[in-house]
Structures are given as C-alpha cells and as structure tokens.
Design an enzyme around this catalytic site. Structure first.
Site, short mmCIF file in Angstrom:
data_model
loop_
_atom_site.label_atom_id
_atom_site.label_comp_id
_atom_site.label_asym_id
_atom_site.label_seq_id
_atom_site.Cartn_x
_atom_site.Cartn_y
_atom_site.Cartn_z
N HIS A 1 0.46 -6.54 -0.16
CA HIS A 1 0.18 -6.49 -1.59
C HIS A 1 0.92 -5.28 -2.14
O HIS A 1 1.47 -4.47 -1.40
CB HIS A 1 -1.32 -6.35 -1.83
CG HIS A 1 -2.09 -7.60 -1.56
ND1 HIS A 1 -3.44 -7.68 -1.76
CD2 HIS A 1 -1.70 -8.82 -1.09
CE1 HIS A 1 -3.86 -8.90 -1.46
NE2 HIS A 1 -2.83 -9.60 -1.03
N GLU B 1 0.02 -2.42 -3.50
CA GLU B 1 -0.44 -1.10 -3.11
C GLU B 1 -0.01 -0.77 -1.68
O GLU B 1 0.47 0.33 -1.40
CB GLU B 1 -1.97 -1.02 -3.21
CG GLU B 1 -2.51 -1.33 -4.59
CD GLU B 1 -2.87 -2.80 -4.79
OE1 GLU B 1 -3.76 -3.06 -5.61
OE2 GLU B 1 -2.26 -3.68 -4.14
N CYS C 1 -7.69 -5.14 -4.28
CA CYS C 1 -8.63 -6.08 -3.66
C CYS C 1 -9.60 -5.35 -2.75
O CYS C 1 -9.27 -4.34 -2.12
CB CYS C 1 -7.90 -7.19 -2.92
SG CYS C 1 -6.83 -6.61 -1.59
N CYS D 1 -6.86 -3.75 0.01
CA CYS D 1 -6.06 -2.64 -0.53
C CYS D 1 -6.94 -1.46 -0.93
O CYS D 1 -6.55 -0.31 -0.76
CB CYS D 1 -5.24 -3.11 -1.72
SG CYS D 1 -3.95 -4.29 -1.27
#
Length: 123
Positions: A49, A51, A75, A84
């Site tokens: 993702h 991040e 998330c 994350c």
C-alpha cells in the site's frame, strides 16, 4: 506547507491507477522538516500500500520526527497485506500523520486512526 505535501501525496495516488484496482488509489508523502524524503502509492493487489511503499524507501535511515501525509486513512486490518496503521505505529520515526479522508470501508472506518492515536499514548 501542509497543503503542498498533501498535494504531493495526491499526485502519488494518481500513479496507482489502474493497477491498484479494486483497491483505492492512495498516495503518501513522508516529510523531514520541509523536505519530502519518501513517496509511495498503492501497488497492484497483494503488493505494498502507499504507506508501506514510502516506509520501505526510508528503511534503515536515521530520521526523527517525520510527518506522513496520506490521502486515505491507513488500513487497520490484515488482508492481502499487513495493516498499514500497525506498520506506521511500529515505526517510531513518524511523529505526525495527516490524513485527507477517513476510509469509508466498514472494516476500517476510523479504526486505523484509533490504532495510531493509541500507539502515541503508549509511548
């Protein structure tokens, strides 16, 4: 400057499309002082993702008091990739996080921010 850094994160999110689908296109910028030191965006499903993509770029580097700008709430759950919010919480270099919008996904919707708020109380 916050607006400029969030716009940089937004520009990163555009790079995610269309490969990130069905995941949302998310962008991230990590800032040290007034300088962007890492940027990331959501990769194909099952890959990093935004991040995690940005955090990977500063792995092993000595930074303190970093700011993270992200276009969608991190998330809070482990799906195809780890949460994350937990990765950010474990990386004690991130001092502040700016989130553009809460995640409307009911599996998350505020839970990612709760993780981040609670980790700051523990430190």
């Amino acid at each position: 400057m916050d607006e400029i850094f969030m716009l940089a994160a937004l520009a990163q999110s555009r790079k995610a499309l269309p490969e990130c689908l069905p995941n949302p296109p998310v962008g991230c910028a990590i800032v040290d002082g007034q300088k962007i030191v890492a940027q990331g965006y959501t990769r194909t499903p099952g890959k990093h993702h935004a991040e995690a993509d940005a955090l990977k770029q500063i792995q092993g580097q000595a930074f303190n008091f970093l700011k993270m700008y992200v276009t969608l709430e991190p998330c809070s759950f482990h799906g195809r990739t780890p949460a994350c919010a937990l990765a950010i919480a474990e990386d004690r270099r991130i001092d502040k996080i700016y989130v553009s919008i809460l995640d409307p996904d009911p599996r998350n919707n505020g839970k990612g921010l709760d993780i981040l708020k609670n980790c700051r109380k523990d430190s």
